[in-house]
Design a protein around this motif. Structure first.
Motif, PDB file in Angstrom:
ATOM      1  N   TYR A  35     -21.131 -44.358   3.411  1.00 40.93           N
ATOM      2  CA  TYR A  35     -20.760 -44.139   4.931  1.00 40.93           C
ATOM      3  C   TYR A  35     -21.426 -45.443   5.565  1.00 40.93           C
ATOM      4  O   TYR A  35     -22.062 -45.677   5.529  1.00 40.93           O
ATOM      5  N   ILE A  36     -20.181 -46.411   6.236  1.00 41.08           N
ATOM      6  CA  ILE A  36     -20.407 -46.594   7.127  1.00 41.08           C
ATOM      7  C   ILE A  36     -20.894 -45.959   8.828  1.00 41.08           C
ATOM      8  O   ILE A  36     -20.095 -45.872   9.012  1.00 41.08           O
ATOM      9  N   ILE A  37     -21.731 -46.415   9.500  1.00 42.74           N
ATOM     10  CA  ILE A  37     -21.912 -45.533  10.744  1.00 42.74           C
ATOM     11  C   ILE A  37     -22.150 -46.732  11.598  1.00 42.74           C
ATOM     12  O   ILE A  37     -22.819 -47.251  11.816  1.00 42.74           O
ATOM     13  N   SER A  38     -21.529 -46.029  12.525  1.00 40.41           N
ATOM     14  CA  SER A  38     -21.580 -46.875  13.877  1.00 40.41           C
ATOM     15  C   SER A  38     -21.920 -46.142  15.496  1.00 40.41           C
ATOM     16  O   SER A  38     -20.767 -45.070  15.593  1.00 40.41           O
ATOM     17  N   PHE A  39     -23.103 -46.053  16.224  1.00 39.87           N
ATOM     18  CA  PHE A  39     -23.069 -45.524  17.335  1.00 39.87           C
ATOM     19  C   PHE A  39     -22.739 -45.683  18.406  1.00 39.87           C
ATOM     20  O   PHE A  39     -23.279 -47.717  18.363  1.00 39.87           O
ATOM     21  N   MET A  40     -21.851 -45.786  19.626  1.00 44.70           N
ATOM     22  CA  MET A  40     -21.706 -46.410  20.333  1.00 44.70           C
ATOM     23  C   MET A  40     -22.182 -46.153  21.694  1.00 44.70           C
ATOM     24  O   MET A  40     -21.733 -44.379  21.420  1.00 44.70           O
ATOM     25  N   PHE A  41     -23.025 -47.150  22.956  1.00 47.22           N
ATOM     26  CA  PHE A  41     -23.653 -46.163  24.129  1.00 47.22           C
ATOM     27  C   PHE A  41     -22.590 -46.996  25.323  1.00 47.22           C
ATOM     28  O   PHE A  41     -22.386 -48.589  25.666  1.00 47.22           O
ATOM     29  N   ARG A  42     -22.785 -46.119  25.839  1.00 48.64           N
ATOM     30  CA  ARG A  42     -22.332 -46.356  27.632  1.00 48.64           C
ATOM     31  C   ARG A  42     -23.219 -47.003  28.354  1.00 48.64           C
ATOM     32  O   ARG A  42     -24.004 -46.845  28.496  1.00 48.64           O
ATOM     33  N   LEU A  43     -23.185 -48.945  28.687  1.00 48.28           N
ATOM     34  CA  LEU A  43     -24.435 -49.517  29.545  1.00 48.28           C
ATOM     35  C   LEU A  43     -24.749 -49.098  30.221  1.00 48.28           C
ATOM     36  O   LEU A  43     -25.406 -48.920  31.279  1.00 48.28           O
ATOM     37  N   SER A  44     -23.306 -48.235  31.213  1.00 51.61           N
ATOM     38  CA  SER A  44     -23.826 -47.834  32.623  1.00 51.61           C
ATOM     39  C   SER A  44     -24.994 -46.529  32.455  1.00 51.61           C
ATOM     40  O   SER A  44     -25.952 -46.482  33.578  1.00 51.61           O
ATOM     41  N   PHE A 148     -24.942 -37.758  28.389  1.00 47.39           N
ATOM     42  CA  PHE A 148     -25.822 -38.591  27.614  1.00 47.39           C
ATOM     43  C   PHE A 148     -25.423 -39.931  27.417  1.00 47.39           C
ATOM     44  O   PHE A 148     -23.718 -40.629  27.159  1.00 47.39           O
ATOM     45  N   PRO A 149     -26.008 -41.043  27.258  1.00 52.81           N
ATOM     46  CA  PRO A 149     -25.390 -42.627  26.450  1.00 52.81           C
ATOM     47  C   PRO A 149     -24.848 -42.966  25.585  1.00 52.81           C
ATOM     48  O   PRO A 149     -23.789 -43.208  25.662  1.00 52.81           O
ATOM     49  N   LEU A 150     -25.126 -41.489  24.503  1.00 48.31           N
ATOM     50  CA  LEU A 150     -23.998 -41.926  23.383  1.00 48.31           C
ATOM     51  C   LEU A 150     -22.773 -41.661  24.087  1.00 48.31           C
ATOM     52  O   LEU A 150     -22.137 -40.899  24.265  1.00 48.31           O
ATOM     53  N   SER A 151     -22.043 -42.515  23.088  1.00 45.98           N
ATOM     54  CA  SER A 151     -20.420 -42.627  23.719  1.00 45.98           C
ATOM     55  C   SER A 151     -18.950 -41.962  22.960  1.00 45.98           C
ATOM     56  O   SER A 151     -18.383 -41.297  23.176  1.00 45.98           O
ATOM     57  N   ARG A 152     -19.661 -42.845  21.680  1.00 48.30           N
ATOM     58  CA  ARG A 152     -18.857 -42.240  20.268  1.00 48.30           C
ATOM     59  C   ARG A 152     -19.810 -42.005  19.294  1.00 48.30           C
ATOM     60  O   ARG A 152     -20.505 -43.668  19.088  1.00 48.30           O
TER      61      ARG A 152
END
Length: 167
Positions: A35-44, A148-152
């Protein structure tokens, strides 16, 4: 006097990438699903120094992997499950300048810091639903928590182009 320039270690990036590709193909031949996985984090949420940002990102990815590990394998540290653990290979995807056809340098805004990777799921696991379903619907609130910083997390099953994904 000590000269540091003579002791600089060099890593051949191409051989490193080739080695990762061979490792991924070896696990796929054993029956692991890629699986290809992407973690997106909020800059704020990451309004701190670069070192603290990387530490927060690393701890969030470790938290997600630890949770997924225990969801996938009941007793992950037992001798019988040594070769039956999921494998996560991840790397930050830093924002870069983009060039348009007019060759004007512009900075395209983005949601935040992204970390991309490959997740290899063992053939014998305890997931009742598929891996994509597990992350996006069943256990979404356990992985992406408010405040928490992880958005999706975005996850997609990979076809035979895992060599390109490793690159």
């Amino acid at each position: 006097m000590f000269n540091n320039e003579t002791y600089v270690a060099s890593i051949d990036i191409n051989s490193y990438i080739d080695g990762l590709g061979e490792m991924v193909s070896m696990y796929i031949k054993k029956g692991f699903e890629p699986y290809i996985i992407s973690f997106m984090f909020r800059l704020s949420a990451l309004n701190t120094s670069a070192t603290q940002q990387m530490m927060m990102i690393e701890s969030e990815i470790n938290r997600v992997y630890s949770r997924f590990l225990t969801e996938t394998v009941r007793y992950p540290w037992s001798k019988g499950n040594v070769g039956n653990r999921p494998i996560l290979i991840a790397c930050p995807d830093w924002p870069v300048f983009k060039w348009k056809t007019t060759f004007k340098r512009i900075y395209l805004p983005h949601e935040g810091i992204h970390v991309g990777g490959i997740l290899l799921v063992p053939p014998r696991n305890n997931l009742k639903n598929g891996v994509k379903d597990h992350f996006e619907t069943v256990k979404r609130k356990a992985y992406v928590r408010p405040g928490f910083p992880l958005s999706r997390i975005h996850i997609q099953h990979m076809d035979d182009s895992y060599g390109r994904a490793v690159d």
